[in-house]
Design a protein around this motif. Structure first.
Motif, PDB file in Angstrom:
ATOM      1  N   TYR A 211       0.834  -0.847   0.180  1.00  0.00           N
ATOM      2  CA  TYR A 211      -0.383  -0.275  -0.221  1.00  0.00           C
ATOM      3  C   TYR A 211       0.395   1.118  -0.088  1.00  0.00           C
ATOM      4  N   LEU A 212       0.451   2.378  -1.174  1.00  0.00           N
ATOM      5  CA  LEU A 212       1.735   3.780  -1.067  1.00  0.00           C
ATOM      6  C   LEU A 212       0.646   4.627  -0.554  1.00  0.00           C
ATOM      7  N   ASP A 213       1.447   4.884   0.675  1.00  0.00           N
ATOM      8  CA  ASP A 213       1.081   6.106   1.604  1.00  0.00           C
ATOM      9  C   ASP A 213       0.621   7.034   0.425  1.00  0.00           C
ATOM     10  N   ASP A 214       0.025   8.320   1.042  1.00  0.00           N
ATOM     11  CA  ASP A 214       0.310   9.468   0.413  1.00  0.00           C
ATOM     12  C   ASP A 214       1.740  10.198  -0.087  1.00  0.00           C
ATOM     13  N   ASP A 215       2.203  10.234   0.998  1.00  0.00           N
ATOM     14  CA  ASP A 215       3.588  10.853   1.643  1.00  0.00           C
ATOM     15  C   ASP A 215       4.406  10.128   0.584  1.00  0.00           C
ATOM     16  N   ASP A 216       4.282   9.028  -0.346  1.00  0.00           N
ATOM     17  CA  ASP A 216       5.419   8.564  -1.357  1.00  0.00           C
ATOM     18  C   ASP A 216       5.605   8.694  -2.085  1.00  0.00           C
ATOM     19  N   HIS A 217       4.538   9.820  -2.587  1.00  0.00           N
ATOM     20  CA  HIS A 217       5.090  10.117  -4.803  1.00  0.00           C
ATOM     21  C   HIS A 217       4.857  11.649  -4.480  1.00  0.00           C
ATOM     22  N   ASP A 218       5.364  11.970  -2.757  1.00  0.00           N
ATOM     23  CA  ASP A 218       5.711  14.149  -2.695  1.00  0.00           C
ATOM     24  C   ASP A 218       6.668  14.650  -2.826  1.00  0.00           C
ATOM     25  N   GLU A 219       7.559  13.905  -3.534  1.00  0.00           N
ATOM     26  CA  GLU A 219       8.672  14.851  -4.279  1.00  0.00           C
ATOM     27  C   GLU A 219       8.586  14.533  -5.659  1.00  0.00           C
ATOM     28  N   LEU A 220       8.980  15.803  -6.374  1.00  0.00           N
ATOM     29  CA  LEU A 220       9.370  16.067  -7.266  1.00  0.00           C
ATOM     30  C   LEU A 220      10.940  15.312  -8.386  1.00  0.00           C
TER      31      LEU A 220
END
Lengths: 10, 215
Positions: free
Chosen positions: A1-10
């Motif tokens: 399960y991916l947490d929302d802040d796994d993809h929060d970087e640019l």
């Protein structure tokens, strides 16, 4: 399960 | 968001501004690899697929649009601007960049967090970004004269990667203690690719000489 802040970087 | 992350993003943005400034003001893209720039277009398009499906922050949204837009603008200038395209070192930009795409894609199919289109493409974009600088570094090595703006562009791009590593260290120890192996490993590979360039960049800066990479 991916947490929302796994993809929060640019 | 911590200060290292912000500084990293700003350095990334600044590197793009330096490149656009060079192209726009001098009407020249000499020393710049079109192949690297095309790879960045693919990197941004595949990474920011979530632009319209998931909102993180206004900051993220704006930065994503800026990165996609500027990468397209750079490629457009190099391919179609009638003056700029004539300054492109086509014969020296020899790296077979298409050969990077397939291995990165296969690796993303094998190593990812979730087997979904979005996550596999996001992972692919991280692997591809790690190696996208290679055509640019090969071109620099073949250039006799590296102008200041080109040298600075690559320097800020490398600095951005270095700051992201500091951001991860800070995040892990002082913020959320979460391991993010895919961005970490690909980010470290990417940062390592700049080591050689940094060495000669700092050397030439210390000696007040023009930057030249040994063949």
């Amino acid at each position: 399960y991916l947490d929302d802040d796994d993809h929060d970087e640019l | 968001m911590n200060l290292f992350r912000l500084a990293g993003d700003m350095t990334h943005l600044f590197s793009i501004i330096v490149l656009l400034l060079k192209i726009h003001a001098t009407k020249s893209c000499s020393g710049i690899s079109l192949k690297t720039q095309e790879l960045y277009v693919i990197v941004f398009l595949t990474r920011y697929l979530d632009l319209f499906t998931r909102f993180v922050s206004l900051y993220n949204t704006v930065m994503k649009i800026v990165f996609i837009g500027t990468s397209f603008a750079i490629v457009w200038y190099m391919r179609y601007h009638k003056v700029v395209k004539q300054t492109y070192n086509k014969d020296e930009d020899t790296f077979k960049h298409y050969f990077l795409l397939l291995p990165c894609f296969v690796l993303a199919l094998l190593l990812h967090n979730e087997f979904t289109t979005m996550d596999v493409l996001w992972t692919f974009s991280l692997y591809l970004e790690a190696v996208a600088i290679l055509p640019q570094l090969v071109l620099l090595q073949q250039s006799r004269n590296i102008d200041n703006l080109t040298g600075n562009y690559v320097f800020f791009l490398g600095a951005y990667r270095g700051l992201y590593v500091l951001n991860w260290i800070y995040r892990y120890f002082l913020q959320d203690h979460r391991a993010r192996w895919i961005p970490w490993i690909s980010g470290l590979v990417q940062t390592a690719l700049y080591a050689d360039f940094f060495y000669y960049y700092i050397l030439s800066w210390k000696k007040h000489e023009k930057l030249k990479l040994p063949a």
